[in-house]
Write an enzyme that holds these catalytic residues in place. Structure first.
Site, short mmCIF file in Angstrom:
data_model
loop_
_atom_site.label_atom_id
_atom_site.label_comp_id
_atom_site.label_asym_id
_atom_site.label_seq_id
_atom_site.Cartn_x
_atom_site.Cartn_y
_atom_site.Cartn_z
N ALA A 152 20.33 -83.44 41.40
CA ALA A 152 20.09 -83.55 39.96
C ALA A 152 19.04 -84.62 39.68
O ALA A 152 18.10 -84.41 38.91
CB ALA A 152 21.38 -83.87 39.21
N ASP B 251 23.07 -78.49 23.30
CA ASP B 251 22.30 -78.40 22.05
C ASP B 251 20.87 -77.90 22.26
O ASP B 251 20.37 -77.07 21.49
CB ASP B 251 22.21 -79.77 21.35
N ARG C 100 30.09 -77.68 46.99
CA ARG C 100 31.07 -78.05 45.97
C ARG C 100 31.88 -76.84 45.49
O ARG C 100 33.07 -76.96 45.25
CB ARG C 100 30.35 -78.65 44.77
N HIS D 47 28.55 -79.59 36.32
CA HIS D 47 27.11 -79.34 36.12
C HIS D 47 26.95 -77.88 35.72
O HIS D 47 27.62 -77.00 36.25
CB HIS D 47 26.36 -79.60 37.43
N ALA E 136 19.40 -84.17 17.05
CA ALA E 136 18.46 -83.09 16.76
C ALA E 136 19.26 -81.82 16.50
O ALA E 136 20.16 -81.48 17.27
CB ALA E 136 17.51 -82.88 17.93
N GLU F 89 18.81 -80.94 33.19
CA GLU F 89 19.95 -80.03 33.39
C GLU F 89 19.93 -78.83 32.45
O GLU F 89 20.55 -77.81 32.74
CB GLU F 89 21.28 -80.81 33.24
N ASN G 27 24.51 -87.93 31.12
CA ASN G 27 25.21 -87.74 32.40
C ASN G 27 24.54 -88.50 33.52
O ASN G 27 25.17 -88.80 34.54
CB ASN G 27 25.22 -86.26 32.79
P1 ADP Z 1 19.40 -84.94 32.25
O1 ADP Z 1 20.19 -85.22 33.48
O2 ADP Z 1 18.88 -83.55 32.19
O3 ADP Z 1 18.39 -85.99 31.97
P2 ADP Z 1 21.51 -86.16 30.64
O4 ADP Z 1 22.85 -85.56 30.44
O5 ADP Z 1 21.41 -87.32 31.56
O6 ADP Z 1 20.49 -84.99 31.06
O7 ADP Z 1 20.92 -86.65 29.24
C1 ADP Z 1 20.89 -85.81 28.11
C2 ADP Z 1 20.92 -86.67 26.86
O8 ADP Z 1 20.62 -85.87 25.71
C3 ADP Z 1 22.29 -87.29 26.60
O9 ADP Z 1 22.15 -88.68 26.41
C4 ADP Z 1 22.76 -86.59 25.32
O10 ADP Z 1 23.60 -87.39 24.52
C5 ADP Z 1 21.45 -86.26 24.63
N1 ADP Z 1 21.54 -85.17 23.65
C6 ADP Z 1 22.21 -84.00 23.79
N2 ADP Z 1 22.09 -83.24 22.69
C7 ADP Z 1 21.32 -83.93 21.80
C8 ADP Z 1 20.82 -83.68 20.47
N3 ADP Z 1 21.13 -82.57 19.81
N4 ADP Z 1 20.06 -84.62 19.88
C9 ADP Z 1 19.76 -85.78 20.54
N5 ADP Z 1 20.20 -86.07 21.79
C10 ADP Z 1 20.96 -85.17 22.42
#
Ligand code: ADP
Length: 457
Positions: free
Chosen positions: A439, A226, A285, A395, A158, A424, A42
């Site tokens: 964020a 996840d 928001r 969010h 993961a 997040e 995100n």
């Molecule tokens: P933040 O803003 O907290 O950094 P983001 O949404 O920008 O969070 O990034 C979270 C990343 O984690 C995304 O690229 C998403 O695809 C990845 N992600 C979510 N679940 C898994 C998982 N089970 N295994 C590996 N990557 C994951």
């Protein structure tokens, strides 16, 4: 096949990259595991703006009076005082340092003559990356990670945390796109940075039945909670899970966030189908979203002119979105109010009356109807832009409970050994409602802390 690293980071958004870079710079052997075919999460889809009180652009623009304290208070109040005061304070105190780190160490370029004042903030304090999107920070973070030779495993999801017999988290079980199972052993730490759960409708409904399939989402496909689920399986406490934020101005067909509509921060107004304003445009928001859902058809229109665009410059920054919205007939450019009203079948006399009042209030500096906190801007001159919009899930404020060191806590408040989280998926910073621009400040600040802690610093 097994892999072994000192620190394994799950998720490649802003939090994951920040953690990875700090841990690597502390001398650790680090890996990033990302389930999507590309990095960024995100963070990439966001506007990339970042709140930092007392920043250099405020100095350039002669904006005086902002402070860590005011930013802290705005954030606490914006989240109905549900955020953990000690964690919010860490974010506020480190905000400027995090921004300077992005600027100086990561080489992120910010505009030096423009800031945003998102809803709920007392000052213009959000730095804007060039291009007005998360592409700038994400690409620069990725370049730094590459420079540090941090391996990034794409298409690697993961599924599960593994623990030793004392309960220490010692790695993850993952699967690649051919469903091959791979274990990543983590000698020192696993850092979860998997983002929120806005794209997971079942999970949304489980914690707040309001946010069901009726709502689209601005989020990336991978935003499915996840990390929250994996941590919960090893005993992590969850908090604030019902607090789900909608972004008020999104595409009614796709749910995509409208960055073109960032003109709202520089004076664009919101009206309903009847042609009346119905909310202060710089409200929080959640307040604006609820107000929109209470209008005819559960949508609204945002109106601005070239004078406002000259301040915001969003047409230039978001040209692709502009063209797309025109094509979808969700946006029109019109020389007169009559023409704009006719396109969307808005009551023309009411709309003209509304605009007349806005122009008066702009002159007097006193918005008698909704007390616009930054002061309205005159809409005397055409051409006008009018965009149809609706709220979309954006969010998730709830998630894991972490402490000052980003250790993940269990139900009793004890750290789960070897497990850290930032971004997040944590639930203790933004309270019931995250303010715009918070964020990036959150994920960079706590991502770095996670990386340093795991790095033994
Ligand atoms: P933040 O803003 O907290 O950094 P983001 O949404 O920008 O969070 O990034 C979270 C990343 O984690 C995304 O690229 C998403 O695809 C990845 N992600 C979510 N679940 C898994 C998982 N089970 N295994 C590996 N990557 C994951």
């Amino acid at each position: 096949t097994d892999q072994t690293f000192d620190v394994v980071i799950v998720g490649s958004g802003g939090a994951g990259f920040s953690a990875a870079i700090e841990a690597a710079e502390a001398g650790k052997k680090v890996a990033i595991v990302e389930k999507m075919p590309a990095v960024g999460g995100n963070t990439l889809l966001s506007g990339g703006e970042m709140n930092a009180p007392g920043n250099w652009v405020q100095k350039n623009l002669g904006i005086k009076g902002d402070s860590v304290e005011t930013y802290y208070e705005d954030t606490m109040k914006g989240g109905d005082n549900v955020g953990d005061p000690k964690m919010v304070r860490i974010m506020a105190e480190n905000a400027l340092d995090s921004a300077e780190w992005l600027r100086d160490e990561i080489k992120v370029e910010f505009l030096d003559d423009q800031l945003f004042q998102f809803g709920g903030h007392s000052y213009k304090r959000a730095l804007i990356p060039v291009g007005h999107t998360g592409a700038e920070p994400v690409s620069k973070l990725k370049a730094k990670a590459d420079e540090l030779k941090i391996p990034i495993f794409l298409n690697m999801k993961a599924n599960e945390l593994i623990q030793d017999d004392k309960g220490k988290v010692t790695g993850i079980k993952a699967q690649d796109k051919d469903d091959t199972q791979i274990t990543f052993h983590a000698t020192d730490a696993v850092i979860l940075t998997t983002g929120g759960f806005g794209s997971n409708i079942d999970m949304r409904k489980k914690y707040n039945s309001e946010y069901d399939e009726r709502y689209l989402s601005t989020d990336s496909e991978g935003t499915t909670g996840d990390g929250i689920v994996m941590a919960q399986e090893v005993g992590a406490a969850l908090t604030n899970m019902e607090s789900i934020q909608t972004y008020p101005i999104a595409n009614p067909k796709t749910g995509m966030i409208s960055l073109l509509a960032d003109t709202r921060f520089d004076g664009a107004i919101l009206v309903n189908q009847e042609g009346n304003r119905f909310v202060e445009e710089l409200e929080r928001r959640d307040v604006i979203s609820k107000a929109i859902l209470a209008q005819t058809g559960k949508y609204c229109y945002q109106i601005w002119n070239d004078d406002i665009d000259a301040i915001s410059k969003t047409k230039e920054a978001h040209g692709a979105e502009y063209d797309e919205l025109i094509k979808e007939e969700l946006l029109v450019k019109a020389d007169t109010i009559e023409e704009a009203a006719a396109f969307f079948d808005i009551d023309v006399d009411t709309l003209k009356e509304t605009i007349k009042k806005v122009n008066e209030y702009a002159k007097s500096g006193d918005d008698k109807d909704f007390h616009h906190r930054a002061g309205l801007v005159s809409l005397e001159n055409g051409p006008y832009y009018i965009e149809k919009a609706t709220p979309s899930v954006h969010h998730t404020m709830g998630g894991l409970v972490i402490n000052e060191k980003t250790e993940v806590l269990d139900e009793k408040g004890n750290p789960i050994p070897g497990l850290y989280a930032a971004g997040e998926l944590t639930g203790v910073i933004q309270g019931t409602n995250r303010l715009g621009g918070n964020a990036i400040t959150d994920i960079i600040t706590f991502g770095r802390i996670a990386g340093k802690t795991a790095g033994g610093l």
